[in-house]
Design a protein around this motif. Structure first.
Motif, PDB file in Angstrom:
ATOM      1  N   LEU A 243      13.595 -13.745   8.535  1.00 45.33           N
ATOM      2  CA  LEU A 243      12.337 -14.494   8.467  1.00 45.33           C
ATOM      3  C   LEU A 243      12.288 -15.557   9.562  1.00 45.33           C
ATOM      4  O   LEU A 243      13.300 -15.877  10.184  1.00 45.33           O
ATOM      5  CB  LEU A 243      12.197 -15.148   7.081  1.00 45.33           C
ATOM      6  CG  LEU A 243      12.186 -14.200   5.883  1.00 45.33           C
ATOM      7  CD1 LEU A 243      12.006 -14.986   4.589  1.00 45.33           C
ATOM      8  CD2 LEU A 243      11.102 -13.147   6.014  1.00 45.33           C
ATOM      9  N   ASP A 244      11.112 -16.131   9.761  1.00 45.22           N
ATOM     10  CA  ASP A 244      10.910 -17.150  10.786  1.00 45.22           C
ATOM     11  C   ASP A 244      11.465 -18.480  10.260  1.00 45.22           C
ATOM     12  O   ASP A 244      10.890 -19.091   9.347  1.00 45.22           O
ATOM     13  CB  ASP A 244       9.408 -17.276  11.084  1.00 45.22           C
ATOM     14  CG  ASP A 244       9.118 -18.280  12.204  1.00 45.22           C
ATOM     15  OD1 ASP A 244      10.059 -18.971  12.632  1.00 45.22           O
ATOM     16  OD2 ASP A 244       7.947 -18.361  12.617  1.00 45.22           O
ATOM     17  N   ILE A 245      12.573 -18.951  10.851  1.00 39.35           N
ATOM     18  CA  ILE A 245      13.211 -20.166  10.331  1.00 39.35           C
ATOM     19  C   ILE A 245      12.434 -21.424  10.702  1.00 39.35           C
ATOM     20  O   ILE A 245      12.626 -22.478  10.090  1.00 39.35           O
ATOM     21  CB  ILE A 245      14.676 -20.291  10.823  1.00 39.35           C
ATOM     22  CG1 ILE A 245      14.745 -20.394  12.344  1.00 39.35           C
ATOM     23  CG2 ILE A 245      15.521 -19.155  10.289  1.00 39.35           C
ATOM     24  CD1 ILE A 245      16.142 -20.687  12.875  1.00 39.35           C
ATOM     25  N   SER A 246      11.517 -21.323  11.667  1.00 41.06           N
ATOM     26  CA  SER A 246      10.752 -22.515  12.069  1.00 41.06           C
ATOM     27  C   SER A 246       9.496 -22.691  11.217  1.00 41.06           C
ATOM     28  O   SER A 246       8.901 -23.764  11.209  1.00 41.06           O
ATOM     29  CB  SER A 246      10.361 -22.408  13.548  1.00 41.06           C
ATOM     30  OG  SER A 246       9.499 -21.306  13.741  1.00 41.06           O
ATOM     31  N   GLU A 247       9.099 -21.637  10.494  1.00 45.24           N
ATOM     32  CA  GLU A 247       7.878 -21.699   9.684  1.00 45.24           C
ATOM     33  C   GLU A 247       8.209 -22.118   8.259  1.00 45.24           C
ATOM     34  O   GLU A 247       8.826 -21.369   7.496  1.00 45.24           O
ATOM     35  CB  GLU A 247       7.174 -20.328   9.678  1.00 45.24           C
ATOM     36  CG  GLU A 247       5.886 -20.306   8.874  1.00 45.24           C
ATOM     37  CD  GLU A 247       4.910 -21.378   9.325  1.00 45.24           C
ATOM     38  OE1 GLU A 247       4.851 -22.426   8.653  1.00 45.24           O
ATOM     39  OE2 GLU A 247       4.229 -21.155  10.341  1.00 45.24           O
ATOM     40  N   ASP A 253       7.906 -13.219   3.103  1.00 47.95           N
ATOM     41  CA  ASP A 253       8.597 -12.196   2.319  1.00 47.95           C
ATOM     42  C   ASP A 253       9.554 -11.444   3.225  1.00 47.95           C
ATOM     43  O   ASP A 253       9.246 -11.188   4.397  1.00 47.95           O
ATOM     44  CB  ASP A 253       7.614 -11.168   1.725  1.00 47.95           C
ATOM     45  CG  ASP A 253       6.657 -11.816   0.737  1.00 47.95           C
ATOM     46  OD1 ASP A 253       7.126 -12.644  -0.058  1.00 47.95           O
ATOM     47  OD2 ASP A 253       5.453 -11.501   0.780  1.00 47.95           O
ATOM     48  N   GLY A 254      10.697 -11.054   2.671  1.00 45.45           N
ATOM     49  CA  GLY A 254      11.656 -10.267   3.442  1.00 45.45           C
ATOM     50  C   GLY A 254      12.644  -9.583   2.526  1.00 45.45           C
ATOM     51  O   GLY A 254      12.495  -9.588   1.303  1.00 45.45           O
ATOM     52  N   VAL A 267      18.294  -7.007  -1.810  1.00 49.00           N
ATOM     53  CA  VAL A 267      17.699  -8.283  -2.228  1.00 49.00           C
ATOM     54  C   VAL A 267      16.306  -8.395  -1.614  1.00 49.00           C
ATOM     55  O   VAL A 267      16.143  -8.311  -0.397  1.00 49.00           O
ATOM     56  CB  VAL A 267      18.562  -9.481  -1.777  1.00 49.00           C
ATOM     57  CG1 VAL A 267      17.955 -10.794  -2.276  1.00 49.00           C
ATOM     58  CG2 VAL A 267      19.998  -9.335  -2.281  1.00 49.00           C
ATOM     59  N   ARG A 268      15.312  -8.552  -2.476  1.00 55.01           N
ATOM     60  CA  ARG A 268      13.942  -8.801  -2.011  1.00 55.01           C
ATOM     61  C   ARG A 268      13.701 -10.302  -2.134  1.00 55.01           C
ATOM     62  O   ARG A 268      13.888 -10.870  -3.213  1.00 55.01           O
ATOM     63  CB  ARG A 268      12.956  -8.034  -2.891  1.00 55.01           C
ATOM     64  CG  ARG A 268      11.583  -7.903  -2.297  1.00 55.01           C
ATOM     65  CD  ARG A 268      10.584  -7.196  -3.169  1.00 55.01           C
ATOM     66  NE  ARG A 268      11.117  -6.517  -4.326  1.00 55.01           N
ATOM     67  CZ  ARG A 268      10.360  -6.082  -5.322  1.00 55.01           C
ATOM     68  NH1 ARG A 268       9.057  -6.274  -5.311  1.00 55.01           N
ATOM     69  NH2 ARG A 268      10.887  -5.457  -6.356  1.00 55.01           N
ATOM     70  N   ILE A 269      13.306 -10.964  -1.050  1.00 50.77           N
ATOM     71  CA  ILE A 269      13.206 -12.428  -1.042  1.00 50.77           C
ATOM     72  C   ILE A 269      11.772 -12.868  -0.770  1.00 50.77           C
ATOM     73  O   ILE A 269      11.065 -12.252   0.032  1.00 50.77           O
ATOM     74  CB  ILE A 269      14.178 -13.027   0.015  1.00 50.77           C
ATOM     75  CG1 ILE A 269      14.101 -14.545   0.037  1.00 50.77           C
ATOM     76  CG2 ILE A 269      13.917 -12.456   1.389  1.00 50.77           C
ATOM     77  CD1 ILE A 269      15.160 -15.217   0.912  1.00 50.77           C
ATOM     78  N   ALA A 270      11.344 -13.910  -1.482  1.00 50.11           N
ATOM     79  CA  ALA A 270      10.027 -14.497  -1.251  1.00 50.11           C
ATOM     80  C   ALA A 270      10.183 -16.018  -1.211  1.00 50.11           C
ATOM     81  O   ALA A 270      10.760 -16.600  -2.128  1.00 50.11           O
ATOM     82  CB  ALA A 270       9.058 -14.099  -2.358  1.00 50.11           C
ATOM     83  N   VAL A 281      12.664 -17.129  -4.345  1.00 49.59           N
ATOM     84  CA  VAL A 281      12.948 -16.214  -5.462  1.00 49.59           C
ATOM     85  C   VAL A 281      13.493 -14.924  -4.872  1.00 49.59           C
ATOM     86  O   VAL A 281      12.912 -14.371  -3.920  1.00 49.59           O
ATOM     87  CB  VAL A 281      11.690 -15.918  -6.301  1.00 49.59           C
ATOM     88  CG1 VAL A 281      12.012 -14.886  -7.375  1.00 49.59           C
ATOM     89  CG2 VAL A 281      11.153 -17.186  -6.940  1.00 49.59           C
ATOM     90  N   MET A 282      14.620 -14.458  -5.411  1.00 47.37           N
ATOM     91  CA  MET A 282      15.238 -13.215  -4.938  1.00 47.37           C
ATOM     92  C   MET A 282      15.325 -12.216  -6.076  1.00 47.37           C
ATOM     93  O   MET A 282      15.881 -12.522  -7.144  1.00 47.37           O
ATOM     94  CB  MET A 282      16.632 -13.502  -4.371  1.00 47.37           C
ATOM     95  CG  MET A 282      16.595 -14.300  -3.094  1.00 47.37           C
ATOM     96  SD  MET A 282      18.252 -14.698  -2.458  1.00 47.37           S
ATOM     97  CE  MET A 282      18.699 -16.072  -3.526  1.00 47.37           C
TER      98      MET A 282
END
Length: 567
Positions: A243-247, A253-254, A267-270, A281-282
C-alpha cells in the motif's frame, strides 16, 4: 510411576479386531515410504480413528484415557513443560495429582519421550493417553502469546521513545526479523492462528492502541498497548501489502501472505483513517484448512439429500444467502468440491479467492486495473465452462450476466446478502433484473447463519433468563421444554467464553413449478405466502431451535437469529 512398556501398536490393533492384517500390511508399507508414525498412517487411511487407538492403548497399558475436549486444563501446569518440547514429544502437563504431575501423551509407549519429559520437569510423572488432534488443540490454547505480545509492544514503545521511527527503512537492513515491530506482528499472527481467530483489529484510541481478535464471530480484546506504536505497526503492514505508505488520509485495501507454523495464511487488509490515527482490520484466510465436505456442514439430512441432487444439474443458478461471515463461501466450495471432476470445467470469479481447489480455474478480481466481476465473467463465458462460481452478486450487470449464463447451459453458483431465502428473488428484482429471468434461472436458494456451539468441556444445564423466558413463551415453549437447555460456564478450553466453534443453521427454498409461477406474477404477497408454505417447519429458526433443544447451542444465540429474521 514405572516407565510404560513398549508395545507393538499394529499387532495390538489386529488382536482387538480394529484393523485387518491386510490393512496393517498396507500401512507398514506406506510407513516405510514416508517415515511417518504407524498410528498416523492408519488414521489418515481411515482404517481406525484416533479415539480407537487411544482407548486401546489405555486399556492395554492400564492407564487412563482422557478426552481433552471435556477436560479443564490448568494453564499454569501446562507451561511447566516448554512449548517446543510439548510439541516435539506430543505431550501436555495436565495437573498435579497425588504429588505426581499427570502428563497426557499421544504415544505413551515412546520411552525416550517419557524419560526426557521426566528430566525436564524434574518431577515424578504419571501418564494418561490423549488423542493427537485434541492434544495439539490444547497446546495451541495453553501456550498463547498474550504475555509475549504485551511484552513486545512494551519493548517497541521503549525503542520508539518520544519520536517515531521509520520502520520502512528496516526492509533494507540486516537482521530485520529482530526488530520489535516484526516480532510483535509475528507473535500476533501466531496467536490469532492458534485460537482460530478470523480477523485482527488494530484500533488506535485516544490513550492506547487496542488489538482485538474476532473468534467465532465475536470480538475479544487481545491486548492494549502504548498508542505511539500504532504508526510503526501500520507502516510495516502497509509495506507488507504494497500500500501507499505516504497516504494516511484515505482508506486503502490490500493483501499479503504470511507463514505461520509452517502453513500459509492469506491476509486481506483494510486501513481506515480515524480521529486517533489509522485503524487496520485484517481477515485471515487459512490456505491449508477450512474446506469441508457437504455432509460435514450440518444441513438437515433431507435438505442435504435434495441439495446434492440439485447441484448435479447441468444448468441453472444455485444461490447461498446470508450476512457477511455466515459461511456462504464455505457452503459453495463444499458443493463445488463434490462436483469437481475431470469432465467438468469449473471457473470461479472472486474477491478475494478464499479457498484453493485443485482442478479449477480461479480468478481474483482487481478493481484497480478494471478487472471487475462483470469483465471477468464475460471472459469466463468464452472459456467454455460447465460450472461458474461468482463470489458475490454485487450489481445489476453482474446479476444479469450470471442469470443469462444459468439460462444458457451453465450451472452457476453465487452469493447474495439477504435476510432469508424467500426475500432473495426480490433482491434481484430490486437490482433491475427482469422477473421472468429470475423465475426461470434460479434453481434453489439456501439461506444460512452461523451459531456458536456450547463448549463441550464446560457445558451445563441452563435456566433461561427472564428475557429468554419471555421469548420462549412467545415462541410456544412450555417449561417442560427447558430441560435440555445448555450453556457453557467458561473454561480454559473456550478461553472463558462458554462457546467453542460454530455450527450452520439453514433453510432451503427450491424453485418448484408452483414457486416459479408465483415468482413470475407481479405480487410479492402471493409469492411470500407460497414460499412460507413450502418452508413450513423447515426455516432457519426451526433448525436453530432444534439445535438448542439438543443442547448444542444456547437460547441467546437462537434469539439472535429470531431477531434478525423479524427485523
Amino acid at each position: 510411576m514405572a516407565r510404560p512398556e513398549k508395545v507393538r501398536l499394529g499387532d495390538l490393533l489386529v488382536q482387538q479386531k480394529l484393523i485387518s492384517q491386510d490393512q496393517l500390511k498396507f500401512a507398514l508399507e506406506q510407513q516405510k515410504r514416508n517415515g511417518r508414525k504407524l498410528g498416523r498412517v492408519l488414521v489418515d487411511n481411515a482404517f481406525v480413528t484416533e479415539e480407537n487407538i487411544s482407548e486401546m492403548l489405555a486399556k492395554q497399558l492400564n492407564i487412563p484415557y482422557i478426552n481433552l475436549r471435556r477436560y479443564n486444563i490448568n494453564l499454569e501446569q501446562v507451561r511447566l513443560l516448554p512449548e517446543s518440547q510439548a510439541r516435539r514429544f506430543r505431550a501436555i502437563v495436565l495437573e498435579e495429582r497425588n504429588k505426581l504431575l499427570l502428563v497426557g501423551m499421544a504415544d505413551p509407549t515412546d520411552l525416550a519421550a517419557f524419560d526426557e519429559i521426566s528430566r525436564i520437569l524434574k518431577r515424578d510423572i504419571d501418564i494418561a493417553v490423549v488423542t493427537e488432534g485434541q492434544l495439539l488443540e490444547s497446546i495451541d490454547r495453553g501456550y498463547r502469546r498474550t504475555e509475549e505480545i504485551t511484552g513486545l509492544a512494551r519493548e517497541l514503545s521503549e525503542d520508539i521513545g518520544d519520536t517515531y521511527v521509520d520502520f520502512g527503512a528496516l526492509t533494507d537492513t540486516v537482521g530485520m526479523e529482530e526488530a520489535p515491530v516484526v516480532k510483535l506482528l509475528q507473535s500476533m499472527f501466531d496467536d490469532a492462528t492458534q485460537i482460530r481467530a478470523s480477523d485482527i483489529h488494530i484500533e488506535p484510541q485516544e490513550n492506547c492502541l487496542r488489538i482485538r481478535f474476532r473468534i467465532d464471530g465475536v470480538l475479544h480484546l487481545q491486548t492494549e498497548a502504548d498508542s505511539k506504536i500504532a504508526p510503526a505497526l501500520v507502516l510495516r503492514l502497509k509495506l507488507m501489502s504494497g500500500l501507499d505508505i505516504s497516504e494516511k488520509r484515505l482508506p486503502q485495501d490490500g493483501r499479503f501472505n504470511v507463514r505461520v507454523r509452517d502453513s500459509g495464511v492469506d491476509v486481506r487488509i483494510a486501513t481506515c483513517p480515524t480521529q486517533n490515527g489509522e485503524s487496520v482490520v485484517m481477515r485471515l484466510l487459512r490456505q491449508d484448512g477450512g474446506m469441508v465436505g457437504l455432509d460435514k456442514l450440518g444441513m438437515p439430512p433431507d435438505m442435504l439429500k435434495r441439495f446434492r441432487e440439485i447441484i448435479q444439474r447441468s444448468n441453472g443458478m444455485v444461490l447461498v444467502t446470508g450476512p457477511t461471515g455466515s459461511g456462504k463461501t464455505t457452503t459453495l466450495y463444499s458443493a463445488l468440491s463434490e462436483i469437481n471432476n475431470l469432465d467438468q470445467k469449473i471457473i470461479t470469479v472472486e474477491d478475494p479467492v478464499e479457498y484453493r481447489l485443485s482442478g479449477t480455474n480461479q480468478v481474483q478480481v482487481n478493481e484497480k486495473i478494471d478487472l471487475t466481476f462483470a469483465r471477468v465473467l464475460r471472459s469466463a463465458l468464452r472459456q467454455d465452462p460447465d460450472v461458474i462460481l461468482i463470489g458475490e452478486m454485487r450489481d445489476a450487470e453482474t446479476a444479469q450476466i450470471g442469470l443469462r449464463a444459468a439460462m444458457t447451459g451453465h450451472l452457476v453458483f453465487s452469493t447474495l446478502h439477504t435476510r432469508d431465502a424467500a426475500g432473495t428473488l426480490f433482491r434481484f428484482i430490486d437490482m433491475g433484473t427482469p422477473r421472468f429471468m429470475v423465475a426461470t434461472s434460479v434453481q434453489v436458494v439456501i439461506a444460512q447463519r452461523l451459531l456458536r456451539r456450547v463448549c463441550e468441556s464446560c457445558s451445563q444445564p441452563h435456566d433461561p433468563t427472564p428475557q429468554e423466558a419471555i421469548w420462549m413463551e412467545r415462541e410456544g415453549f412450555s417449561r417442560e421444554h427447558w430441560s435440555g437447555l445448555k450453556h457453557g460456564r467458561g473454561c480454559s478450553h473456550c478461553s472463558g467464553t462458554g462457546y467453542y466453534g460454530r455450527m450452520g443453521v439453514y433453510e432451503m427454498l427450491e424453485m418448484t413449478g408452483e414457486m416459479v409461477n408465483a415468482a413470475a406474477r407481479d405480487s410479492a404477497t402471493h409469492f411470500m405466502e407460497v414460499a412460507r408454505g413450502h418452508m413450513q417447519g423447515k426455516t432457519m429458526l426451526d433448525h436453530a431451535i432444534k439445535e438448542m433443544k439438543l443442547g448444542h447451542t444456547t437460547v441467546f444465540e437462537v434469539m439472535s437469529i429470531s431477531n434478525r429474521s423479524e427485523g
